[in-house]
Design a protein around this motif. Structure first.
Motif, PDB file in Angstrom:
ATOM      1  N   ASP A 245       2.898   8.961   4.037  1.00  0.00           N
ATOM      2  CA  ASP A 245       2.668   8.822   2.104  1.00  0.00           C
ATOM      3  C   ASP A 245       4.064   8.045   2.028  1.00  0.00           C
ATOM      4  OD1 ASP A 245       3.077   8.745  -0.041  1.00  0.00           O
ATOM      5  OD2 ASP A 245       2.929  10.737  -0.489  1.00  0.00           O
ATOM      6  N   LEU A 246       3.416   6.192   1.800  1.00  0.00           N
ATOM      7  CA  LEU A 246       4.893   5.828   1.751  1.00  0.00           C
ATOM      8  C   LEU A 246       5.600   5.622   1.006  1.00  0.00           C
ATOM      9  CD1 LEU A 246       5.335   3.468   4.128  1.00  0.00           C
ATOM     10  CD2 LEU A 246       3.102   4.207   4.414  1.00  0.00           C
ATOM     11  N   ASP A 247       4.851   6.540  -0.351  1.00  0.00           N
ATOM     12  CA  ASP A 247       5.722   6.589  -1.369  1.00  0.00           C
ATOM     13  C   ASP A 247       6.261   8.141  -1.310  1.00  0.00           C
ATOM     14  OD1 ASP A 247       4.641   4.475  -2.918  1.00  0.00           O
ATOM     15  OD2 ASP A 247       2.918   5.512  -3.868  1.00  0.00           O
ATOM     16  N   ALA A 248       6.568   8.969  -0.800  1.00  0.00           N
ATOM     17  CA  ALA A 248       6.811  10.176  -0.639  1.00  0.00           C
ATOM     18  C   ALA A 248       7.963   9.868   0.596  1.00  0.00           C
ATOM     19  CB  ALA A 248       6.351  11.355  -0.020  1.00  0.00           C
TER      20      ALA A 248
ATOM     21  N   MET B   2       0.782  -0.840  -0.308  1.00  0.00           N
ATOM     22  CA  MET B   2       0.020  -0.380  -0.483  1.00  0.00           C
ATOM     23  C   MET B   2       0.835   1.446  -0.029  1.00  0.00           C
ATOM     24  SD  MET B   2      -1.769   0.363   4.163  1.00  0.00           S
ATOM     25  CE  MET B   2      -2.479   1.372   3.193  1.00  0.00           C
ATOM     26  N   SER B   3       0.156   2.310  -0.535  1.00  0.00           N
ATOM     27  CA  SER B   3       1.100   3.481  -0.633  1.00  0.00           C
ATOM     28  C   SER B   3       0.596   4.835   0.255  1.00  0.00           C
ATOM     29  CB  SER B   3       0.983   4.326  -2.462  1.00  0.00           C
ATOM     30  OG  SER B   3      -0.002   4.752  -2.368  1.00  0.00           O
ATOM     31  N   THR B   4      -0.366   4.141   1.187  1.00  0.00           N
ATOM     32  CA  THR B   4      -0.619   5.070   2.217  1.00  0.00           C
ATOM     33  C   THR B   4      -0.806   4.329   3.349  1.00  0.00           C
ATOM     34  OG1 THR B   4      -1.316   6.687   0.915  1.00  0.00           O
ATOM     35  CG2 THR B   4      -2.263   6.702   3.368  1.00  0.00           C
ATOM     36  N   LEU B   5      -0.527   4.757   4.721  1.00  0.00           N
ATOM     37  CA  LEU B   5      -1.274   3.965   6.429  1.00  0.00           C
ATOM     38  C   LEU B   5      -1.801   5.220   6.760  1.00  0.00           C
ATOM     39  CD1 LEU B   5      -0.499   1.999   8.319  1.00  0.00           C
ATOM     40  CD2 LEU B   5       0.820   2.635   9.445  1.00  0.00           C
ATOM     41  N   LYS B   6      -2.863   5.369   7.095  1.00  0.00           N
ATOM     42  CA  LYS B   6      -3.998   6.054   7.159  1.00  0.00           C
ATOM     43  C   LYS B   6      -3.967   5.447   8.745  1.00  0.00           C
ATOM     44  CE  LYS B   6      -7.085   6.835   2.716  1.00  0.00           C
ATOM     45  NZ  LYS B   6      -8.495   6.894   2.649  1.00  0.00           N
ATOM     46  N   VAL B   7      -3.733   6.500   9.631  1.00  0.00           N
ATOM     47  CA  VAL B   7      -3.784   6.246  11.323  1.00  0.00           C
ATOM     48  C   VAL B   7      -4.636   7.395  12.402  1.00  0.00           C
ATOM     49  CG1 VAL B   7      -1.622   5.228  10.577  1.00  0.00           C
ATOM     50  CG2 VAL B   7      -1.966   7.909  11.618  1.00  0.00           C
ATOM     51  N   ALA B   8      -5.422   6.489  13.173  1.00  0.00           N
ATOM     52  CA  ALA B   8      -5.857   7.630  14.403  1.00  0.00           C
ATOM     53  C   ALA B   8      -4.790   6.542  15.870  1.00  0.00           C
ATOM     54  CB  ALA B   8      -6.297   6.946  14.830  1.00  0.00           C
ATOM     55  N   LEU B   9      -4.547   8.425  16.299  1.00  0.00           N
ATOM     56  CA  LEU B   9      -3.749   8.195  17.837  1.00  0.00           C
ATOM     57  C   LEU B   9      -4.527   8.937  18.024  1.00  0.00           C
ATOM     58  CD1 LEU B   9      -1.477   8.182  15.245  1.00  0.00           C
ATOM     59  CD2 LEU B   9      -0.482   9.659  16.405  1.00  0.00           C
ATOM     60  N   ILE B  10      -4.784   8.787  20.141  1.00  0.00           N
ATOM     61  CA  ILE B  10      -6.101   8.293  20.553  1.00  0.00           C
ATOM     62  C   ILE B  10      -5.255   9.022  21.451  1.00  0.00           C
ATOM     63  CG2 ILE B  10      -8.369   7.828  22.025  1.00  0.00           C
ATOM     64  CD1 ILE B  10      -8.391   7.472  19.284  1.00  0.00           C
ATOM     65  N   GLN B  11      -5.555  10.965  22.229  1.00  0.00           N
ATOM     66  CA  GLN B  11      -4.856  11.057  23.622  1.00  0.00           C
ATOM     67  C   GLN B  11      -6.100  11.321  24.298  1.00  0.00           C
ATOM     68  OE1 GLN B  11      -2.230  14.099  23.696  1.00  0.00           O
ATOM     69  NE2 GLN B  11      -3.529  16.396  23.768  1.00  0.00           N
ATOM     70  N   THR B  12      -5.962  10.654  25.725  1.00  0.00           N
ATOM     71  CA  THR B  12      -7.557  10.719  26.268  1.00  0.00           C
ATOM     72  C   THR B  12      -6.448  10.751  28.051  1.00  0.00           C
ATOM     73  OG1 THR B  12      -8.950   9.272  26.994  1.00  0.00           O
ATOM     74  CG2 THR B  12      -6.770   8.176  26.712  1.00  0.00           C
ATOM     75  N   ASN B  13      -7.605  11.285  28.774  1.00  0.00           N
ATOM     76  CA  ASN B  13      -7.523  11.108  30.071  1.00  0.00           C
ATOM     77  C   ASN B  13      -7.512  10.188  31.017  1.00  0.00           C
ATOM     78  OD1 ASN B  13      -7.053  11.893  33.007  1.00  0.00           O
ATOM     79  ND2 ASN B  13      -8.247  13.712  32.882  1.00  0.00           N
ATOM     80  N   ILE B  14      -6.625   9.295  31.540  1.00  0.00           N
ATOM     81  CA  ILE B  14      -6.674   8.582  32.085  1.00  0.00           C
ATOM     82  C   ILE B  14      -7.186   8.181  33.395  1.00  0.00           C
ATOM     83  CG2 ILE B  14      -5.553   5.243  32.448  1.00  0.00           C
ATOM     84  CD1 ILE B  14      -3.822   6.455  30.241  1.00  0.00           C
ATOM     85  N   LYS B  15      -8.582   7.290  33.774  1.00  0.00           N
ATOM     86  CA  LYS B  15      -8.639   7.328  34.957  1.00  0.00           C
ATOM     87  C   LYS B  15      -8.116   6.136  35.655  1.00  0.00           C
ATOM     88  CE  LYS B  15     -11.633  10.262  33.343  1.00  0.00           C
ATOM     89  NZ  LYS B  15     -11.537  11.688  33.806  1.00  0.00           N
ATOM     90  N   TRP B  16      -7.785   6.782  37.291  1.00  0.00           N
ATOM     91  CA  TRP B  16      -6.874   5.823  37.845  1.00  0.00           C
ATOM     92  C   TRP B  16      -8.204   4.318  37.883  1.00  0.00           C
ATOM     93  CZ3 TRP B  16      -2.156   5.706  38.375  1.00  0.00           C
ATOM     94  CH2 TRP B  16      -1.019   5.021  38.812  1.00  0.00           C
ATOM     95  N   LEU B  17      -6.880   3.557  37.751  1.00  0.00           N
ATOM     96  CA  LEU B  17      -7.757   2.237  37.682  1.00  0.00           C
ATOM     97  C   LEU B  17      -9.168   1.469  37.560  1.00  0.00           C
ATOM     98  CD1 LEU B  17      -5.672   1.569  41.451  1.00  0.00           C
ATOM     99  CD2 LEU B  17      -4.992   0.639  38.907  1.00  0.00           C
ATOM    100  N   ASP B  18      -9.568   2.558  36.507  1.00  0.00           N
ATOM    101  CA  ASP B  18     -10.717   2.241  36.883  1.00  0.00           C
ATOM    102  C   ASP B  18     -11.275   1.939  35.151  1.00  0.00           C
ATOM    103  OD1 ASP B  18     -13.451   2.650  36.324  1.00  0.00           O
ATOM    104  OD2 ASP B  18     -13.667   4.419  37.314  1.00  0.00           O
ATOM    105  N   ILE B  19     -10.952   0.949  34.642  1.00  0.00           N
ATOM    106  CA  ILE B  19     -10.594  -0.141  33.639  1.00  0.00           C
ATOM    107  C   ILE B  19     -12.167   0.388  32.974  1.00  0.00           C
ATOM    108  CG2 ILE B  19     -11.045  -2.590  32.384  1.00  0.00           C
ATOM    109  CD1 ILE B  19      -9.395  -3.279  34.376  1.00  0.00           C
TER     110      ILE B  19
END
Length: 259
Positions: free
Chosen positions: A235-238, A1-18
């Motif tokens: 863009d992997l081609d780039a 593939m020439s492109t990898l589409k990514v989603a990066l998640i920034q979150t506030n993790i609650k302590w020990l609350d799965i």
């Protein structure tokens, strides 16, 4: 593939609350579509509570791995994040990678944070892994690994370096600087995913979730102190064209990694 589409998640993790953390992440991911890879912060379900039994799951990954598999299937994307997993007489900081078909791989964090006595609880990983998503080669790392460039050295065996972290705000400049350096020196895309908020030890985290290109330029980032999702197309081609025009990797020193 020439492109990898990514989603990066920034979150506030609650302590020990799965339950609360997984629910919040599901909400953040509710509009996530047509991506190849979803990245979550280090210890995304519990926070960095390595000494607390409540932060650990069984060696089979427990409910957190079950959730990761459900999310991978729902979004038809590889999803990855780290979990404390029971391992021998200690635990492993295990960076799970889960494919939509349920296939699961992992990388165990190699470098243990001495200042926080991580080695008292966590066993160091021994294997340097490279995972492949549709032909794109990805080197996974966890937090403190970022400080050790030999472990990250590109031997022309990866295209993207990923680091997921609970990196504190007090050392934020180092996070930003090292991510950019890893991109430049390895001629690779670099993705950094960090949390926000205060943990159970009153340590503050400001974020810094970001995508760098192979020249060290920022492609996209998430606003500090805010939960959010960063989308980026790599863009992997780039990348291939840049390495052809500036083949510094051909002049790299040869070496081998020893235990």
């Amino acid at each position: 593939m020439s492109t990898l589409k990514v989603a990066l998640i920034q979150t506030n993790i609650k302590w020990l609350d799965i339950s609360a953390n997984l629910a919040a992440l599901e909400q953040q991911l509710s509009d996530c579509k047509a991506v190849d890879l979803i990245l979550l912060p280090e210890t995304f379900a519990t926070g960095f509570a390595m000494a607390r039994p409540a932060a650990r799951v069984d060696s089979d990954g427990g409910q957190i791995l079950i959730w990761l598999k459900a999310m991978a299937e729902r979004h038809q994307a590889v999803i990855a994040g780290s979990v404390f997993v029971t391992h021998r007489d200690k635990i492993a900081n295990r960076f799970y990678w889960v494919w939509p078909n349920g296939e699961t791989k992992y990388y165990d964090k190699r470098h243990l944070f001495r200042l926080g006595n991580e080695g008292d609880h966590v066993i160091a990983g021994q294997a340097r892994e490279v995972f492949n998503i549709n032909g794109v080669r990805i080197l996974p790392q966890v937090c403190y690994d970022l400080r050790f460039p030999v472990w990250a050295r590109n031997q022309n065996d990866y295209d993207v370096l990923v680091n997921v972290a609970n990196w504190p705000a007090a050392r934020r400049k180092i996070w930003d600087t090292l991510l950019q350096a890893r991109a430049i020196e390895n001629q690779a895309y670099v993705l950094g995913v960090n949390r926000i908020g205060q943990d159970g030890f009153n340590v503050q985290h400001s974020g810094g979730t970001v995508a760098y290109d192979f020249k060290g330029d920022i492609l996209a980032l998430v606003e500090d102190h805010c939960a959010g999702v960063l989308y980026s197309n790599l863009d992997l081609d780039a990348l291939a064209e840049f390495k052809q025009q500036f083949p510094a990797y051909l002049d790299a020193d040869s070496f081998s990694l020893l235990d």
